[in-house]
Design a protein around this motif. Structure first.
Motif, PDB file in Angstrom:
ATOM      1  N   ALA A  21       0.165  -7.351  -8.600  1.00 44.94           N
ATOM      2  CA  ALA A  21      -0.063  -8.793  -8.596  1.00 44.94           C
ATOM      3  C   ALA A  21      -0.366  -9.251  -7.185  1.00 44.94           C
ATOM      4  CB  ALA A  21       1.156  -9.532  -9.130  1.00 44.94           C
ATOM      5  N   GLY A  22      -1.091 -10.363  -7.081  1.00 44.32           N
ATOM      6  CA  GLY A  22      -1.406 -10.930  -5.782  1.00 44.32           C
ATOM      7  C   GLY A  22      -1.385 -12.442  -5.847  1.00 44.32           C
ATOM      8  N   ILE A  23      -1.195 -13.050  -4.680  1.00 47.74           N
ATOM      9  CA  ILE A  23      -1.092 -14.499  -4.616  1.00 47.74           C
ATOM     10  C   ILE A  23      -1.687 -14.980  -3.314  1.00 47.74           C
ATOM     11  CG2 ILE A  23       1.238 -14.404  -3.620  1.00 47.74           C
ATOM     12  CD1 ILE A  23       1.922 -16.892  -5.340  1.00 47.74           C
ATOM     13  N   THR A  24      -2.444 -16.064  -3.382  1.00 42.56           N
ATOM     14  CA  THR A  24      -3.011 -16.644  -2.174  1.00 42.56           C
ATOM     15  C   THR A  24      -1.930 -17.353  -1.370  1.00 42.56           C
ATOM     16  OG1 THR A  24      -3.619 -18.615  -3.429  1.00 42.56           O
ATOM     17  CG2 THR A  24      -5.299 -16.893  -3.181  1.00 42.56           C
ATOM     18  N   GLY A  50       5.917 -12.502  11.620  1.00 46.41           N
ATOM     19  CA  GLY A  50       4.525 -12.879  11.449  1.00 46.41           C
ATOM     20  C   GLY A  50       4.411 -14.256  10.846  1.00 46.41           C
ATOM     21  N   THR A  51       3.188 -14.678  10.598  1.00 47.28           N
ATOM     22  CA  THR A  51       2.939 -15.987  10.004  1.00 47.28           C
ATOM     23  C   THR A  51       2.743 -15.806   8.505  1.00 47.28           C
ATOM     24  OG1 THR A  51       1.813 -16.542  12.068  1.00 47.28           O
ATOM     25  CG2 THR A  51       1.654 -18.117  10.274  1.00 47.28           C
ATOM     26  N   PHE A  52       3.847 -15.648   7.814  1.00 47.93           N
ATOM     27  CA  PHE A  52       3.818 -15.336   6.389  1.00 47.93           C
ATOM     28  C   PHE A  52       3.015 -16.350   5.597  1.00 47.93           C
ATOM     29  CE2 PHE A  52       5.355 -13.895   2.333  1.00 47.93           C
ATOM     30  CZ  PHE A  52       5.639 -15.039   1.593  1.00 47.93           C
ATOM     31  N   SER A  53       3.154 -17.612   5.917  1.00 50.22           N
ATOM     32  CA  SER A  53       2.622 -18.661   5.060  1.00 50.22           C
ATOM     33  C   SER A  53       1.110 -18.704   5.008  1.00 50.22           C
ATOM     34  CB  SER A  53       3.157 -20.024   5.507  1.00 50.22           C
ATOM     35  OG  SER A  53       2.724 -20.298   6.842  1.00 50.22           O
ATOM     36  N   VAL A  54       0.410 -18.049   5.936  1.00 50.56           N
ATOM     37  CA  VAL A  54      -1.052 -18.147   5.927  1.00 50.56           C
ATOM     38  C   VAL A  54      -1.710 -16.921   5.310  1.00 50.56           C
ATOM     39  CG1 VAL A  54      -0.991 -19.604   7.959  1.00 50.56           C
ATOM     40  CG2 VAL A  54      -1.375 -17.163   8.230  1.00 50.56           C
ATOM     41  N   TYR A  55      -0.931 -15.921   4.910  1.00 51.15           N
ATOM     42  CA  TYR A  55      -1.520 -14.678   4.425  1.00 51.15           C
ATOM     43  C   TYR A  55      -1.387 -14.532   2.916  1.00 51.15           C
ATOM     44  CZ  TYR A  55      -1.373 -13.135   9.311  1.00 51.15           C
ATOM     45  OH  TYR A  55      -1.543 -13.019  10.672  1.00 51.15           O
ATOM     46  N   PRO A  56      -2.442 -14.036   2.283  1.00 47.76           N
ATOM     47  CA  PRO A  56      -2.279 -13.608   0.898  1.00 47.76           C
ATOM     48  C   PRO A  56      -1.296 -12.434   0.848  1.00 47.76           C
ATOM     49  CG  PRO A  56      -4.605 -13.784   1.477  1.00 47.76           C
ATOM     50  CD  PRO A  56      -3.823 -13.870   2.745  1.00 47.76           C
ATOM     51  N   MET A  57      -0.577 -12.342  -0.240  1.00 45.81           N
ATOM     52  CA  MET A  57       0.423 -11.289  -0.396  1.00 45.81           C
ATOM     53  C   MET A  57       0.225 -10.612  -1.735  1.00 45.81           C
ATOM     54  SD  MET A  57       2.388 -11.389   2.345  1.00 45.81           S
ATOM     55  CE  MET A  57       3.838 -10.461   1.815  1.00 45.81           C
ATOM     56  N   TYR A 117       6.160  -2.047  -3.945  1.00 50.87           N
ATOM     57  CA  TYR A 117       5.958  -2.411  -2.547  1.00 50.87           C
ATOM     58  C   TYR A 117       5.369  -3.817  -2.452  1.00 50.87           C
ATOM     59  CZ  TYR A 117       6.092   2.669  -1.815  1.00 50.87           C
ATOM     60  OH  TYR A 117       6.447   3.994  -1.787  1.00 50.87           O
ATOM     61  N   CYS A 118       5.836  -4.582  -1.488  1.00 50.00           N
ATOM     62  CA  CYS A 118       5.145  -5.825  -1.164  1.00 50.00           C
ATOM     63  C   CYS A 118       4.260  -5.551   0.046  1.00 50.00           C
ATOM     64  CB  CYS A 118       6.111  -6.972  -0.913  1.00 50.00           C
ATOM     65  SG  CYS A 118       7.111  -6.828   0.580  1.00 50.00           S
ATOM     66  N   ALA A 119       3.191  -6.311   0.138  1.00 53.11           N
ATOM     67  CA  ALA A 119       2.219  -6.090   1.195  1.00 53.11           C
ATOM     68  C   ALA A 119       1.526  -7.395   1.542  1.00 53.11           C
ATOM     69  CB  ALA A 119       1.186  -5.054   0.762  1.00 53.11           C
ATOM     70  N   ALA A 173      -6.879  -9.067  -2.240  1.00 45.01           N
ATOM     71  CA  ALA A 173      -7.595  -7.910  -2.748  1.00 45.01           C
ATOM     72  C   ALA A 173      -6.681  -7.077  -3.634  1.00 45.01           C
ATOM     73  CB  ALA A 173      -8.116  -7.054  -1.592  1.00 45.01           C
ATOM     74  N   THR A 174      -7.296  -6.208  -4.420  1.00 48.06           N
ATOM     75  CA  THR A 174      -6.532  -5.321  -5.297  1.00 48.06           C
ATOM     76  C   THR A 174      -6.477  -3.901  -4.760  1.00 48.06           C
ATOM     77  OG1 THR A 174      -8.482  -4.805  -6.624  1.00 48.06           O
ATOM     78  CG2 THR A 174      -7.170  -6.701  -7.310  1.00 48.06           C
ATOM     79  N   ILE A 175      -7.112  -3.660  -3.630  1.00 48.19           N
ATOM     80  CA  ILE A 175      -7.187  -2.318  -3.045  1.00 48.19           C
ATOM     81  C   ILE A 175      -6.137  -2.185  -1.954  1.00 48.19           C
ATOM     82  CG2 ILE A 175      -8.678  -0.671  -1.883  1.00 48.19           C
ATOM     83  CD1 ILE A 175     -11.055  -2.271  -3.011  1.00 48.19           C
ATOM     84  N   PRO A 176      -5.303  -1.162  -2.012  1.00 48.51           N
ATOM     85  CA  PRO A 176      -4.223  -1.015  -1.025  1.00 48.51           C
ATOM     86  C   PRO A 176      -4.709  -0.965   0.418  1.00 48.51           C
ATOM     87  CG  PRO A 176      -3.852   0.459  -2.878  1.00 48.51           C
ATOM     88  CD  PRO A 176      -5.195  -0.134  -3.076  1.00 48.51           C
ATOM     89  N   THR A 177      -5.870  -0.361   0.662  1.00 54.58           N
ATOM     90  CA  THR A 177      -6.342  -0.221   2.042  1.00 54.58           C
ATOM     91  C   THR A 177      -6.736  -1.551   2.671  1.00 54.58           C
ATOM     92  OG1 THR A 177      -8.540   0.303   1.168  1.00 54.58           O
ATOM     93  CG2 THR A 177      -7.117   2.162   1.756  1.00 54.58           C
ATOM     94  N   ARG A 178      -6.834  -2.583   1.866  1.00 60.44           N
ATOM     95  CA  ARG A 178      -7.162  -3.911   2.392  1.00 60.44           C
ATOM     96  C   ARG A 178      -5.941  -4.638   2.933  1.00 60.44           C
ATOM     97  NH1 ARG A 178     -11.824  -6.124   0.082  1.00 60.44           N
ATOM     98  NH2 ARG A 178     -11.332  -7.962   1.320  1.00 60.44           N
ATOM     99  N   TYR A 179      -4.770  -4.027   2.772  1.00 58.56           N
ATOM    100  CA  TYR A 179      -3.533  -4.663   3.203  1.00 58.56           C
ATOM    101  C   TYR A 179      -3.059  -4.073   4.527  1.00 58.56           C
ATOM    102  CZ  TYR A 179      -3.255  -7.197  -1.136  1.00 58.56           C
ATOM    103  OH  TYR A 179      -3.521  -8.062  -2.158  1.00 58.56           O
TER     104      TYR A 179
END
Length: 123
Positions: free
Chosen positions: A49-52, A27-34, A95-97, A104-110
């Motif tokens: 934790a999350g990162i743009t 996939g295009t990892f660099s454009v997605y928040p993780m 888990y990473c996602a 987002a902080t909600i798992p279903t958004r990933y």
């Protein structure tokens, strides 16, 4: 098909440190928040934790603020979680996602998830 693989989990004593890694492919990892999430037995999956995509913004769950640091290397398609001052209550599968939407902080958004890596903190 995006593929995420975590590594770096293990057994550590309370007060110790671990560094988790997540390598992505397909996939295009660099454009997605993780993000990093964790799930302990009998508990719901919890945002850690999350990162743009640009790394300009990071977010942390209240229970890990000041102890954990999320980072990413887009050139290597890698996501990291540095965990310091570990506590017994940090014991969980981590888990990473990735999300194709906003951070987002909600798992279903990933949209994409790794298989998880076990972190066990002993007292």
């Amino acid at each position: 098909q995006v593929h995420l693989v975590e590594s770096g989990g293990g057994l550590v004593q309370a007060g110790g440190s671990l560094r988790l890694s997540c390598v992505t492919s397909g996939g295009t990892f660099s454009v997605y928040p993780m993000g990093w999430f964790r799930q302990a037995p009998g508990k719901e999956r919890e945002f850690v934790a999350g990162i743009t995509w640009s790394s300009l913004r990071t977010y942390y769950g209240n229970s890990v603020k000041g102890r954990f640091t999320i980072s990413r290397d887009n050139a290597k398609n890698q996501l990291y979680l540095q965990m310091n001052s570990l506590k017994v209550e940090d014991t969980a599968i981590y888990y990473c996602a990735g999300t194709k939407g906003s951070l987002a902080t909600i798992p279903t958004r990933y949209d994409d998830w790794g298989q998880g890596t076990q972190v066990t903190v002993s007292s």
